[in-house]
Write a protein that holds these residues in place. Structure first.
Motif, short mmCIF file in Angstrom:
data_model
loop_
_atom_site.label_atom_id
_atom_site.label_comp_id
_atom_site.label_asym_id
_atom_site.label_seq_id
_atom_site.Cartn_x
_atom_site.Cartn_y
_atom_site.Cartn_z
N ARG A 3 0.84 -1.19 0.00
CA ARG A 3 0.00 0.00 0.00
C ARG A 3 0.88 1.25 0.00
NH1 ARG A 3 -5.39 -0.05 -1.09
NH2 ARG A 3 -6.43 -1.75 -0.05
N CYS A 5 0.64 3.61 1.95
CA CYS A 5 0.86 4.08 3.31
C CYS A 5 1.99 3.31 4.01
CB CYS A 5 -0.42 3.96 4.13
SG CYS A 5 -1.08 2.31 4.23
N ARG A 11 1.45 8.66 8.75
CA ARG A 11 0.54 7.60 9.14
C ARG A 11 0.27 7.61 10.65
NH1 ARG A 11 1.26 1.15 7.93
NH2 ARG A 11 -0.81 0.58 8.60
N CYS A 15 -6.03 6.68 9.98
CA CYS A 15 -5.80 7.72 8.97
C CYS A 15 -6.36 7.36 7.60
CB CYS A 15 -4.31 8.05 8.85
SG CYS A 15 -3.32 6.71 8.18
N HIS A 16 -6.74 6.11 7.36
CA HIS A 16 -7.21 5.72 6.04
C HIS A 16 -8.49 6.44 5.63
CE1 HIS A 16 -4.91 1.65 6.09
NE2 HIS A 16 -4.15 2.65 5.73
N CYS A 19 -7.04 9.99 4.27
CA CYS A 19 -5.85 10.06 3.41
C CYS A 19 -6.24 10.05 1.92
CB CYS A 19 -4.94 8.87 3.70
SG CYS A 19 -3.43 8.88 2.73
N TYR A 22 -4.51 7.10 -0.03
CA TYR A 22 -5.16 5.81 0.21
C TYR A 22 -6.47 5.72 -0.57
CZ TYR A 22 -7.19 1.79 2.54
OH TYR A 22 -7.75 0.58 2.79
N ASP A 26 -7.26 2.97 -3.33
CA ASP A 26 -8.40 2.08 -3.12
C ASP A 26 -9.34 2.12 -4.32
OD1 ASP A 26 -9.71 0.22 -1.46
OD2 ASP A 26 -11.17 1.77 -0.88
#
Length: 65
Positions: A3, A5, A11, A15-16, A19, A22, A26
């Protein structure tokens, strides 16, 4: 797959959700999975694979032959 991150300096736990990197990664992953679902390989004979696993597994593991 790593990933974006991984070893990220910004991080922190949770945090996803905020972010942007991310979220972009995704979305790209979801597009790839949708493409794979639409055009992916479908085994026309799934029972053959199961049969081979059942018959060859004991021989590979050194079971009764």
């Amino acid at each position: 797959m790593k990933r974006s991150c991984y070893q990220c300096a910004d991080r922190y736990p949770g945090c996803h959700g905020t972010c942007p990197r991310y979220a972009a990664e995704d979305a790209a992953n979801e597009r790839r999975k949708a493409y794979d679902r639409q055009f992916g390989y479908v085994d026309s004979m799934p029972q053959t694979t199961t049969y081979l696993k059942k018959t060859l597994a004991p021989k590979r593991c050194g079971g009764q032959q």
